[in-house]
Design a protein around this motif. Structure first.
Motif, mmCIF file in Angstrom:
data_model
loop_
_atom_site.group_PDB
_atom_site.id
_atom_site.type_symbol
_atom_site.label_atom_id
_atom_site.label_comp_id
_atom_site.label_asym_id
_atom_site.label_seq_id
_atom_site.Cartn_x
_atom_site.Cartn_y
_atom_site.Cartn_z
ATOM 1 N N ARG A 1 -33.160 -13.795 -17.075
ATOM 2 C CA ARG A 1 -33.976 -13.034 -16.127
ATOM 3 C C ARG A 1 -35.024 -13.923 -15.467
ATOM 4 O O ARG A 1 -35.354 -13.733 -14.296
ATOM 5 N N ARG B 1 -35.532 -14.263 -11.464
ATOM 6 C CA ARG B 1 -36.821 -14.042 -10.794
ATOM 7 C C ARG B 1 -37.275 -15.300 -10.053
ATOM 8 O O ARG B 1 -37.857 -15.218 -8.968
ATOM 9 N N TRP C 1 -34.255 -4.464 -12.568
ATOM 10 C CA TRP C 1 -33.121 -5.317 -12.869
ATOM 11 C C TRP C 1 -32.228 -4.618 -13.894
ATOM 12 O O TRP C 1 -32.703 -4.176 -14.945
ATOM 13 N N LEU D 1 -32.343 -5.288 -17.747
ATOM 14 C CA LEU D 1 -32.304 -6.709 -18.057
ATOM 15 C C LEU D 1 -33.724 -7.157 -18.387
ATOM 16 O O LEU D 1 -34.567 -7.309 -17.500
ATOM 17 N N GLY D 2 -34.029 -7.346 -19.672
ATOM 18 C CA GLY D 2 -35.360 -7.756 -20.083
ATOM 19 C C GLY D 2 -36.341 -6.602 -20.006
ATOM 20 O O GLY D 2 -35.972 -5.443 -19.849
#
Length: 440
Positions: free
Chosen positions: A383, A387, A403, A436-437
């Motif tokens: 991630r 980013r 995400w 995601l994360g």
């Protein structure tokens, strides 16, 4: 090619690939398919839907070429259509015949015949129900010559119901090149020193395989269409396939080839294609454009002059083209218009990303929030790397705030992501994806 052959090829009534240009095995298969179509009563000007089993999709090629020799126009059914999509397509095409390569056949009253056409391509359906278009032979022959001869043999690893792959196959036959057709990409099929037609997701898979297993057969030319190739992916091609030329093209089912790019050069309009941008939307005036579209069996002409599919774009002072994405996929977030394709282009080059679809999801204050649905390849993408790519390539308002990661995006028969299916699944909460994360 002799002058007589070229004269035949330029005749509007001549088959799109004349018989003398076909390899012996394919020529025999075309003759056999033609005999069957004739027995079924297929005549010039009629519309024929061709069905093939999923396991043998390229069995349709001899039937397409045989129908063309009879003067009929073919629509290649997509085995991936839903029942609703197939019903809508057949209602608009109103075929005189539905012929299966496995022996099935049906005849219907298709109404008025439409002479002069050879193919009824459908739009991809990535943003909705496919539309039935009308194309003549000359429009594709122009594209064959613009793209030019490629090194052979040519691998076409996708379904013929997608015009991207069908164009690649007929282009190879037009230039007398050896043709290898497959239903999907297998790196072991790559023609060493030849050419291959791919979409970006397949190119990513090919490069990932090359990174894991250096060496082996490598094509001299990769032809990539269907979506923009991000600079990061072009850099990977140069690094992992140093002897390979990347030939990228931008086009549409409605206009065929619009612009091409080789390696890191600019994307430029092809010969005799004239582009204008009005209020940020690209308009195309091209001799390759379709005649129109079918609605309930009636051909609605496209009309003279420029037409548009709604792509947003910019033209540079030196004649280059930057495509920003379809207006229909633009996300309004906090007063900023965000082109989904622009964000996708930036994220596709990140390691571990197989593909990505960007969509808008509701937000209390922003109206919509930019949401990235990332298809993972070889584990979970980093991630932080995603980013970082977004910060480097996008202004703050265009960066995803949400995400999600999935093992596999829903796809169309062409291999492109099914954007409409992703949007619908995001709306009703059924998308097979997880955050995601942590939160932003």
């Amino acid at each position: 090619m002799s002058g007589a052959e070229r004269e035949t090829a330029d005749d509007a009534a001549a088959p799109v690939v004349p018989a003398p240009w076909l390899p012996r095995g394919l020529a025999d298969a075309v003759a056999a398919a033609g005999e069957r179509l004739a027995r079924l009563g297929v005549r010039a000007g009629e519309r024929v839907v061709l069905d093939t089993p999923t396991r043998a999709r390229w069995a349709v090629l001899p039937y397409l070429l045989a129908a063309d020799r009879l003067g009929a126009a073919s629509l290649l059914a997509d085995a991936g259509w839903t029942g609703r999509e197939r019903d809508a397509v057949l209602a608009d095409a109103a075929p005189h015949h539905v012929v299966g390569t496995d022996g099935r056949a049906a005849t219907a009253d298709g109404g008025a015949r439409t002479p002069g056409l050879f193919l009824l391509p459908t739009t991809s359906g990535s943003t909705g129900v496919p539309t039935v278009l009308a194309r003549d032979r000359r429009s594709w022959r122009i594209g064959f010559d613009i793209l030019g001869a490629l090194p052979g043999p040519v691998l076409v690893p996708g379904p013929p119901s997608s015009t991207l792959y069908l164009f690649g196959a007929l282009h190879a036959l037009h230039h007398g090149l050896g043709l290898v057709t497959r239903g999907r990409l297998d790196p072991t099929d790559l023609p060493d020193g030849g050419s291959v037609h791919l979409v970006p997701a397949q190119l990513t898979a090919l490069l990932d395989e090359r990174r894991r297993r250096p060496g082996g057969p490598a094509p001299r030319v990769v032809v990539c269409g269907g979506a923009h190739v991000a600079p990061g992916m072009r850099e990977r091609v140069a690094r992992l396939l140093p002897g390979t030329t990347l030939l990228e093209y931008y086009g549409s089912a409605e206009h065929s080839l619009i612009a091409t790019r080789r390696d890191d050069g600019p994307l430029r309009p092809v010969e005799d294609v004239h582009l204008t941008v009005r209020d940020g939307v690209l308009w195309v005036d091209s001799p390759q454009s379709v005649h129109g579209r079918f609605t309930r069996g009636a051909l609605v002409p496209a009309g003279p002059g420029p037409t548009t599919v709604g792509d947003r774009a910019e033209l540079t002072d030196d004649g280059g083209l930057t495509v920003l994405g379809r207006a229909a996929t633009t996300i309004s977030s906090g007063g900023t218009l965000v082109a989904a394709e622009e964000v996708e282009q930036v994220l596709r080059g990140v390691a571990g990303v197989g593909d990505v679809v960007v969509a808008g999801t509701p937000h209390a204050s922003l109206g919509m929030v930019v949401t990235a649905v990332v298809e993972a390849r070889d584990g979970v993408p980093d991630r932080r790397a995603l980013r970082a790519a977004a910060r480097a390539g996008l202004s703050p308002a265009k960066r995803p705030r949400r995400w999600l990661v999935t093992r596999a995006l829903p796809r169309l028969g062409s291999g492109k992501p099914a954007r409409a299916a992703v949007d619908a699944a995001l709306r009703d909460g059924t998308l097979d994806a997880v955050p995601l994360g942590g939160p932003e």
